[in-house]
Scaffold this active site. Structure first.
Site, PDB file in Angstrom:
ATOM      1  N   TYR A   1     -31.696 -12.252 -64.763  1.00 37.57           N
ATOM      2  CA  TYR A   1     -31.894 -11.178 -65.737  1.00 37.57           C
ATOM      3  C   TYR A   1     -33.288 -10.571 -65.770  1.00 37.57           C
ATOM      4  CZ  TYR A   1     -27.945 -13.971 -67.417  1.00 37.57           C
ATOM      5  OH  TYR A   1     -26.803 -14.710 -67.495  1.00 37.57           O
ATOM      6  N   HIS A   2     -34.147 -10.810 -64.821  1.00 37.30           N
ATOM      7  CA  HIS A   2     -35.505 -10.285 -64.914  1.00 37.30           C
ATOM      8  C   HIS A   2     -35.940  -9.457 -63.698  1.00 37.30           C
ATOM      9  CE1 HIS A   2     -36.013 -12.709 -68.499  1.00 37.30           C
ATOM     10  NE2 HIS A   2     -35.635 -13.776 -67.826  1.00 37.30           N
TER      11      HIS A   2
END
Length: 204
Positions: free
Chosen positions: A142-143
């Site tokens: 998610y980054h």
């Protein structure tokens, strides 16, 4: 969870997260372990009945670079995204070491009473087999950042004021402007970027 680490002085504990420095020449950790009290697979989209625990390992400062592009001339079409996971051999080698360490931690005596068997790996696989397993199962946590990276060079998408190059009245204000991935979660830095952008917009 410190059991099994050969250098506990380099283990920074923060809730369920563990940061590991593989290369002693580095000033900061290069791996993050995320311990979860539950059987978490495929971001919890794949469900398992029963009890267990999981531990994910991620590279904090990957060398691999993905690509975002147009899939067609249709402006409503989804973009073409190629993350190129482990495209740089240094990332593959580091993640392999990280998985080895993670398995060592999970096999520690402190977890014996809770441990039954591994879900996807049996015995002591070779580096080649373990690398095949990693390439099959590795994904994002998610980054992702940098698709509209900030800079002053010709390849930068936005300038230091977050203005899109070649366009008027358009700023990009999110994690995509980060030139490189930070060694941690992107939430707080993204809030900081938004606060800074708000100040610049008000000043303008």
């Amino acid at each position: 969870m410190a059991a099994g680490w050969d250098r506990p002085d380099r283990l920074a504990v923060g809730r369920e997260r563990r940061f590991r420095q593989i290369d002693p020449a580095l000033e900061r950790p290069d791996l993050q372990l995320q311990f979860v009290i539950g059987l978490v697979e495929n971001h919890a989209r794949t469900l398992h009945y029963g009890f267990g625990f999981s531990c994910h390992v991620c590279i904090l400062r990957p060398h691999s670079r993905g690509e975002v592009g147009l899939a067609s001339a249709d402006p409503l079409a989804a973009p073409r995204i190629d993350p190129r996971f482990l495209g740089d051999q240094r990332d593959a080698e580091l993640l392999l070491k990280g998985v080895r360490i993670t398995r060592q931690v999970l096999a520690s005596p402190a977890l014996t009473r809770y441990r039954h068997k591994e879900m996807h790996i049996a015995g002591e696989p070779s580096d080649a087999d373990l690398m095949t397993h990693i390439r099959t199962r590795a994904d994002t946590v998610y980054h992702p950042v940098g698709s509209c990276r900030m800079g002053v060079d010709e390849m930068a998408v936005v300038d230091p004021q977050l203005k899109a190059r070649g366009l008027e009245a358009l700023r990009v204000v999110d994690a995509s402007v980060m030139p490189t991935l930070i060694g941690g979660n992107t939430n707080a830095p993204t809030i900081m970027i938004a606060e800074k952008a708000a100040d610049m917009i008000r000043a303008a």
